[in-house]
Design a protein around this motif. Structure first.
Motif, PDB file in Angstrom:
ATOM      1  N   ASP A  73      17.811 -86.607 -77.515  1.00  0.00           N
ATOM      2  CA  ASP A  73      17.023 -87.766 -77.084  1.00  0.00           C
ATOM      3  C   ASP A  73      17.645 -89.063 -77.588  1.00  0.00           C
ATOM      4  OD1 ASP A  73      15.255 -86.151 -75.775  1.00  0.00           O
ATOM      5  OD2 ASP A  73      13.732 -86.184 -77.348  1.00  0.00           O
ATOM      6  N   GLU A  76      20.644 -89.909 -75.434  1.00  0.00           N
ATOM      7  CA  GLU A  76      20.193 -90.372 -74.118  1.00  0.00           C
ATOM      8  C   GLU A  76      19.620 -91.781 -74.220  1.00  0.00           C
ATOM      9  OE1 GLU A  76      16.830 -89.154 -70.878  1.00  0.00           O
ATOM     10  OE2 GLU A  76      17.875 -87.520 -71.905  1.00  0.00           O
ATOM     11  N   THR A  77      18.858 -92.043 -75.262  1.00  0.00           N
ATOM     12  CA  THR A  77      18.261 -93.367 -75.468  1.00  0.00           C
ATOM     13  C   THR A  77      19.358 -94.409 -75.676  1.00  0.00           C
ATOM     14  OG1 THR A  77      16.299 -92.354 -76.434  1.00  0.00           O
ATOM     15  CG2 THR A  77      16.632 -94.693 -76.880  1.00  0.00           C
ATOM     16  N   ARG A  78      20.378 -94.054 -76.440  1.00  0.00           N
ATOM     17  CA  ARG A  78      21.489 -94.994 -76.648  1.00  0.00           C
ATOM     18  C   ARG A  78      22.173 -95.320 -75.323  1.00  0.00           C
ATOM     19  NH1 ARG A  78      24.194 -92.472 -82.131  1.00  0.00           N
ATOM     20  NH2 ARG A  78      22.586 -93.257 -83.535  1.00  0.00           N
ATOM     21  N   ARG A  79      22.379 -94.317 -74.495  1.00  0.00           N
ATOM     22  CA  ARG A  79      23.010 -94.552 -73.185  1.00  0.00           C
ATOM     23  C   ARG A  79      22.151 -95.483 -72.323  1.00  0.00           C
ATOM     24  NH1 ARG A  79      23.425 -88.797 -72.110  1.00  0.00           N
ATOM     25  NH2 ARG A  79      24.472 -88.165 -73.989  1.00  0.00           N
ATOM     26  N   ARG A  80      20.850 -95.242 -72.345  1.00  0.00           N
ATOM     27  CA  ARG A  80      19.950 -96.092 -71.554  1.00  0.00           C
ATOM     28  C   ARG A  80      19.989 -97.533 -72.040  1.00  0.00           C
ATOM     29  NH1 ARG A  80      14.451 -92.500 -70.817  1.00  0.00           N
ATOM     30  NH2 ARG A  80      15.335 -90.961 -69.407  1.00  0.00           N
ATOM     31  N   VAL A  81      19.940 -97.713 -73.373  1.00  0.00           N
ATOM     32  CA  VAL A  81      19.965 -99.062 -73.943  1.00  0.00           C
ATOM     33  C   VAL A  81      21.285 -99.740 -73.587  1.00  0.00           C
ATOM     34  CG1 VAL A  81      20.065-100.370 -76.118  1.00  0.00           C
ATOM     35  CG2 VAL A  81      18.319 -98.602 -75.797  1.00  0.00           C
ATOM     36  N   GLY A  83      23.140 -99.145 -71.013  1.00  0.00           N
ATOM     37  CA  GLY A  83      23.071 -99.482 -69.588  1.00  0.00           C
ATOM     38  C   GLY A  83      22.234-100.720 -69.348  1.00  0.00           C
ATOM     39  N   LEU A  84      21.104-100.823 -70.047  1.00  0.00           N
ATOM     40  CA  LEU A  84      20.252-102.007 -69.907  1.00  0.00           C
ATOM     41  C   LEU A  84      20.971-103.263 -70.393  1.00  0.00           C
ATOM     42  CD1 LEU A  84      16.788-100.551 -71.035  1.00  0.00           C
ATOM     43  CD2 LEU A  84      17.454-101.245 -68.727  1.00  0.00           C
ATOM     44  N   GLU A  87      23.334-104.338 -67.765  1.00  0.00           N
ATOM     45  CA  GLU A  87      22.612-104.988 -66.659  1.00  0.00           C
ATOM     46  C   GLU A  87      22.209-106.408 -67.032  1.00  0.00           C
ATOM     47  OE1 GLU A  87      19.384-102.990 -64.612  1.00  0.00           O
ATOM     48  OE2 GLU A  87      20.299-101.051 -65.095  1.00  0.00           O
TER      49      GLU A  87
END
Length: 97
Positions: A73, A76-81, A83-84, A87
């Motif tokens: 988790d 995955e959270t690091r990847r999402r952050v 990506g954000l 952006e």
């Protein structure tokens, strides 16, 4: 002593012998059952120890699985952050142009 008295005494002695034999038989059976109870108590103690060890092993495994899932988790959270953040950087770039 009369013949009837002698016969009654013999019958009485025979019944006493049967009772004594029955008593000895029951006494042996009781000793065997006591021995079995002691064996079962020892077996129960061993099984309780094994169960306790298995519970501890299960608890440890469960904790390691929780940590494993948490580790996934976090990645995955690091990847999402990340990506954000990309952006947001892209949006800022668009606003600056």
């Amino acid at each position: 002593m009369t013949e009837d008295d002698s016969r009654l005494v013999e019958q009485f002695e025979g019944k006493i012998r049967k009772l004594m034999d029955l008593y000895e038989s029951i006494k042996c059976r009781n000793a065997e059952l006591q021995r079995q109870i002691e064996e079962k108590d020892i077996e129960i103690g061993q099984l309780k120890e094994e169960l306790s060890a298995q519970k501890e092993s299960y608890r440890t495994l469960k904790q390691s699985k929780v940590l494993e899932v948490s580790g996934q988790d976090i990645d995955e959270t690091r990847r999402r952050v990340a990506g954000l953040v990309r952006e947001i950087d892209h949006c800022i770039e668009l606003l600056n142009n």
